[in-house]
Enzyme design. Structure first.
Site, PDB file in Angstrom:
ATOM      1  CG  HIS A 270     -33.724  23.874 -34.024  1.00 25.22           C
ATOM      2  ND1 HIS A 270     -33.046  24.922 -34.589  1.00 25.22           N
ATOM      3  CD2 HIS A 270     -34.602  24.401 -33.144  1.00 25.22           C
ATOM      4  CE1 HIS A 270     -33.478  26.051 -34.045  1.00 25.22           C
ATOM      5  NE2 HIS A 270     -34.425  25.767 -33.166  1.00 25.22           N
ATOM      6  CG  ASP A 328     -41.145  23.420 -28.900  1.00 26.37           C
ATOM      7  OD1 ASP A 328     -40.603  23.736 -29.979  1.00 26.37           O
ATOM      8  OD2 ASP A 328     -41.621  24.249 -28.103  1.00 26.37           O
TER       9      ASP A 328
END
Ligand code: SDX
Length: 393
Positions: A270, A328
């Site tokens: 991320h 996700d």
């Protein structure tokens, strides 16, 4: 100043704006919406209440929540003529292509909510977008599988309405499963807003020119579609299926570490989180609950996901690079178990994030410093030179 957080994110960053909506501490894995931790909101609240919180800054009273939910429910229908837009696409069009087109076209139908200088029109546009996105996403899905559009109902909650519009057929009654609706609602909540990510920044930049709200949200949908951003949930499930069995995990871990291999672990890493994404933690719990409810707790894809997560977290490379599962990583496993094709994963992300885009859009318009976005560059090209006639080249 009370409530002002200071922290060293571990990397230099240039703030694109100030905001009071969402706070992320990437080093500690903290995500707050108007000060409330995402874990508490996922457990105790529900999506439309979180929408109210993001839009207006405080948790609503019972009366305010009832009025807000009624208002959203009364806007779930689409102008009947908009069905023509769906039918203009090929049947195999990706639902995200349809969503970009239909949402952008809304400005041609809802003229009374396009003037961003008018606060009442901004409010109406906000409610229309939040309310109609599930209908647009569901109809994009129905169109892709050749089934008739199912209209929203006013006696169903937000998540149940979406599930019914996706999975009901005229030939039989659709019975809403309250536990699946709760899981769907929690997925909406986990994706509602996330500070200045790429698609939100796109919406802010588009709105800085004074473009109408439907055009700005269509721009955000287009940006979210990318596999490095909102498209990662689809890419992650496809990766887990490509891995297939736990014995192939070392091969893919090695590829993810190989600088000469463009392969990356989808659902991992991320831009901001250098710790666990708190949404991933809730999503993993939800995956266990939903798959057990559906009697597929032995789902081989979930088994690969858990073993892949464990292997990556035990590998010094991922620890050194501070790579952890993100929102996700598990969402696709749940959505597939609920009956959605991978092509519907990012549309579900988009309908969930609509309230975040709108909250940030409204905040930007209300900002007295709001000027048209005009990023500059570091020019590394040729210095000035004279034209050369083609005969001399
Ligand atoms: C979302 O911004 C948001 O808030 C987005 C989002 C939201 O809610 O809006 O949270 C939603 O987009 C989540 C991210 C979904 N994308 C993916 O899961 C795709 C896979 N992940 C990546 O492509 C990647 O992690 C990014 C794009 C998300 C971040 O990439 P960065 O900025 O390069 O990450 P980094 O700086 O932390 O990387 C450090 C190192 C780099 O290697 P070096 O240059 O140091 O050699 O780790 C490597 C990266 O190449 N790396 C990975 C990796 N992610 C980063 N290596 C293998 N697999 C990965 N997934």
């Amino acid at each position: 100043q009370a409530g002002v957080f200071t922290y060293d994110p571990g990397f230099t960053s240039t703030a694109s704006c100030d905001s009071t909506i969402t706070f992320i501490d990437g080093g500690e894995g903290v995500l707050l919406h108007r000060g409330y931790p995402i874990g508490q909101l996922a457990e105790k609240s529900h999506y439309l209440e979180v929408c109210y919180l993001l839009l207006y800054g405080e948790l609503p009273s019972a009366k305010a929540l009832e009025e807000f939910e009624h208002n959203i429910t009364m806007h779930t229908m689409l102008h009947e003529q908009m069905q023509n837009f769906f039918r203009g696409f090929r049947r195999d069009a990706h639902p995200m292509a349809i969503m970009v087109g239909v949402v952008g076209a809304m400005s041609a139908f809802y003229h009374d909510s396009t003037d961003i200088a008018d606060e009442r029109q901004r409010e109406i546009a906000s409610h229309r977008l939040i309310a109609k996105m599930p209908t647009i996403a569901a109809w994009a899905y129905k169109y892709s599988i050749g089934q008739p559009f199912v209209y929203p109902r006013n006696d169903l909650d937000f998540a149940s309405n979406f599930l019914r519009m996706c999975f009901a057929v005229p030939a039989e009654d659709y019975v809403v499963n309250p536990i699946l609706s709760r899981a769907m609602d929690r997925i909406f909540t986990l994706h509602a807003d996330h500070e200045q990510n790429a698609s939100t920044s796109t919406v802010r930049l588009a709105s800085s020119s004074g473009a109408n709200p439907f055009a700005c949200i269509a721009a955000g949908i287009a940006c979210l579609w990318g596999p490095a951003h909102g498209g990662a949930n689809q890419a992650c499930l496809e990766m887990l299926k490509e891995i297939g069995t736990p014995d192939r995990i070392p091969e893919f871990i090695a590829r993810a570490k190989d600088k000469n291999d463009p392969f990356r672990l989808m659902g991992f890493g991320h831009r901001v989180y250098k710790n666990f994404d708190p949404r991933a933690t809730v999503m993993k719990q939800s995956a266990d609950e939903v798959l057990e409810l559906l009697g597929v707790e032995n789902n081989p894809v979930l088994a690969v996901a858990k073993e892949l997560e464990a292997a990556a977290l035990a590998d010094p490379y991922f620890a050194e690079k501070k790579l952890f599962p993100n929102v996700d990583f598990y969402s696709g496993v749940i959505l597939e178990a609920m009956g959605f094709p991978t092509s519907m994963f990012t549309p579900i992300f988009a309908l969930s994030r609509t309230v975040g885009w709108i909250s940030q859009w409204k905040e930007m318009i209300a900002d007295p410093q709001n000027k048209i976005g005009r990023p500059r560059q570091l020019y590394l090209g040729e210095s000035q030179r004279d034209y050369i006639d083609i005969e001399s080249r």
